[in-house]
Design an enzyme around this catalytic site. Structure first.
Site, PDB file in Angstrom:
ATOM      1  N   HIS A  10       0.832  -1.205   0.000  1.00  0.00           N
ATOM      2  CA  HIS A  10       0.000   0.000   0.000  1.00  0.00           C
ATOM      3  C   HIS A  10       0.868   1.256   0.000  1.00  0.00           C
ATOM      4  CE1 HIS A  10      -2.876   2.773   2.296  1.00  0.00           C
ATOM      5  NE2 HIS A  10      -3.502   2.502   1.176  1.00  0.00           N
ATOM      6  N   ARG A  11       0.849   1.990  -1.118  1.00  0.00           N
ATOM      7  CA  ARG A  11       1.731   3.149  -1.311  1.00  0.00           C
ATOM      8  C   ARG A  11       3.203   2.735  -1.178  1.00  0.00           C
ATOM      9  NH1 ARG A  11      -1.654   7.178   2.797  1.00  0.00           N
ATOM     10  NH2 ARG A  11      -3.707   6.381   2.212  1.00  0.00           N
ATOM     11  N   GLU A  37       0.510  -0.796  -4.716  1.00  0.00           N
ATOM     12  CA  GLU A  37      -0.675   0.062  -4.822  1.00  0.00           C
ATOM     13  C   GLU A  37      -0.177   1.483  -4.725  1.00  0.00           C
ATOM     14  OE1 GLU A  37      -3.950   2.635  -3.313  1.00  0.00           O
ATOM     15  OE2 GLU A  37      -2.007   2.204  -2.389  1.00  0.00           O
ATOM     16  N   ASP A  39      -1.015   5.936  -5.792  1.00  0.00           N
ATOM     17  CA  ASP A  39      -2.055   6.942  -6.018  1.00  0.00           C
ATOM     18  C   ASP A  39      -1.565   7.929  -7.063  1.00  0.00           C
ATOM     19  OD1 ASP A  39      -3.820   6.302  -3.529  1.00  0.00           O
ATOM     20  OD2 ASP A  39      -1.793   6.509  -2.729  1.00  0.00           O
ATOM     21  N   HIS A  52      -0.573  10.627  -2.512  1.00  0.00           N
ATOM     22  CA  HIS A  52      -1.918  10.270  -2.044  1.00  0.00           C
ATOM     23  C   HIS A  52      -2.834  11.482  -1.876  1.00  0.00           C
ATOM     24  CE1 HIS A  52      -5.045   9.520   1.005  1.00  0.00           C
ATOM     25  NE2 HIS A  52      -5.140   8.350   0.392  1.00  0.00           N
ATOM     26  N   GLU A 112      -4.459   3.863  -8.191  1.00  0.00           N
ATOM     27  CA  GLU A 112      -5.710   4.507  -7.793  1.00  0.00           C
ATOM     28  C   GLU A 112      -5.792   5.889  -8.425  1.00  0.00           C
ATOM     29  OE1 GLU A 112      -8.167   6.359  -4.018  1.00  0.00           O
ATOM     30  OE2 GLU A 112      -6.604   4.868  -3.588  1.00  0.00           O
ATOM     31  N   LYS A 114      -7.033   9.349  -8.348  1.00  0.00           N
ATOM     32  CA  LYS A 114      -7.494  10.211  -7.257  1.00  0.00           C
ATOM     33  C   LYS A 114      -8.391  11.318  -7.811  1.00  0.00           C
ATOM     34  CE  LYS A 114      -6.263   9.893  -3.552  1.00  0.00           C
ATOM     35  NZ  LYS A 114      -6.747   9.108  -2.385  1.00  0.00           N
ATOM     36  N   ASP A 232       0.251  -1.960   4.436  1.00  0.00           N
ATOM     37  CA  ASP A 232       1.407  -1.091   4.644  1.00  0.00           C
ATOM     38  C   ASP A 232       2.658  -1.893   4.994  1.00  0.00           C
ATOM     39  OD1 ASP A 232      -0.298   1.113   4.380  1.00  0.00           O
ATOM     40  OD2 ASP A 232      -0.543   1.383   6.544  1.00  0.00           O
TER      41      ASP A 232
END
Length: 248
Positions: A10-11, A37, A39, A52, A112, A114, A232
Site C-alpha cells: 500500500h503506497r 498500490e 495513487d 496520495h 488509484e 485520485k 502497509d
C-alpha cells in the site's frame, strides 16, 4: 494466475518507508511483494505524479495543491523527511518513473485514480497512454472511489482491469461493479466479511481488501483465499503467508 493470495504494498512499503516514494516501492519489491498500490494525481502541466493527498502539505516540505504546481516545482520538494531524516533525498515520483523501473520486474500495479475531490480532466487517458507505452496493460489494475472515472477508463480501453473502491456494505457489489465495467472489488477491511468473500468468489469477482495491517486479519484473508490484500507492511504479510503455506 497464482493460487495464493497476492500481497500488494500500500503506497509501497509505507509502514517502513515514506509512502509513494521510490524508496517505498523498491523496498516492497525487495521484500517479495507481488504488487504495488499507488495513487496518481496530475500536476499543473498534466504530468501523472504519485502522491496520495490532493495537497503536498502532509508528505512534503511544501504547501499547496498538486494541481497548482508544475512537475518541475513538485520535483523541488522533499518527500521523505516528514517520515525520517534518512529520506531527505526522496522526491514525488512520476508515474513514468515508476513504470520505467517496473518494466523489467514481475510486479503487478494497482493505480488509484485520485478523482474523488479534484476533477483532473484527462487523467484517465494520461494514465492509460503511459501504461500502454510501457506495454503493461496486462499487469495494471485501475481503481477509484469515483466510479465515473472507471466508466471513462472502460470507454477508453476495452480490457484493462478496473476495480471499484468502496468502504460501505454494498449489497452484492459484484453486480454493481459490472454496471461500471469493473471486474474487481477493492473494499475497506471491515467490509471484507466472509459472506462477501464467499459470494464474490462464487461470482468470479476478485476481492482485494485494504488496508490489512494486523497479522490476525492477514491470516484470515489468506485462509479465505481472497485475490489479494493491500497492506502497509508487505514484509510481515509475506511472512504470515509463508507460515500458512507451510502448515496447509
Amino acid at each position: 494466475m497464482t493460487q495464493h493470495t497476492c500481497v500488494f504494498a500500500h503506497r509501497g512499503a509505507s509502514g517502513s518507508y515514506p509512502e509513494n516514494t521510490m524508496d517505498a516501492y523498491m523496498a516492497a519489491a525487495e521484500a517479495g511483494a507481488d504488487g504495488l498500490e499507488v495513487d496518481v494525481q496530475l500536476s499543473k502541466d498534466g504530468v501523472p505524479v504519485l502522491i496520495h493527498d490532493e495537497t503536498v502539505n502532509r508528505t512534503t516540505d511544501g504547501e499547496g495543491w498538486v494541481k497548482n504546481l508544475t512537475y518541475e516545482e513538485l520535483q523541488t520538494l522533499d518527500a521523505g523527511s516528514w517520515f525520517h531524516d534518512d529520506f531527505s533525498h526522496a522526491k514525488i515520483p512520476s508515474l513514468e518513473a515508476l513504470l520505467t523501473w517496473m518494466r523489467d520486474r514481475p510486479l503487478q500495479l494497482n493505480i488509484e485514480l485520485k478523482t474523488g475531490i479534484v476533477d483532473y480532466p484527462g487523467i484517465e487517458q494520461a494514465v492509460i497512454q503511459r501504461v500502454e507505452q510501457y506495454d503493461m496493460i496486462d499487469r495494471v489494475i485501475l481503481s477509484s472511489f469515483n466510479h465515473y472515472s472507471l466508466v471513462t477508463v472502460r470507454q477508453l480501453h476495452p480490457t484493462i482491469e478496473t476495480a471499484i473502491l468502496f468502504m460501505e456494505g454494498l449489497y452484492e457489489p459484484w453486480h454493481y461493479a459490472r454496471t461500471v465495467g469493473a471486474q474487481s472489488l477493492h473494499c475497506s477491511l471491515p467490509v471484507a466479511v466472509p459472506k462477501l468473500l464467499t459470494a464474490a468468489t462464487e461470482a468470479g469477482t476478485p476481492v482485494r481488501p485494504f488496508t490489512v495491517n494486523e497479522p490476525s486479519h492477514m491470516k484470515a484473508l489468506f485462509q479465505a483465499k481472497c485475490a489479494a490484500i493491500i497492506t502497509d507492511w508487505p514484509e510481515q504479510a509475506l511472512q504470515v503467508r509463508q507460515e500458512i503455506m507451510k502448515t496447509s
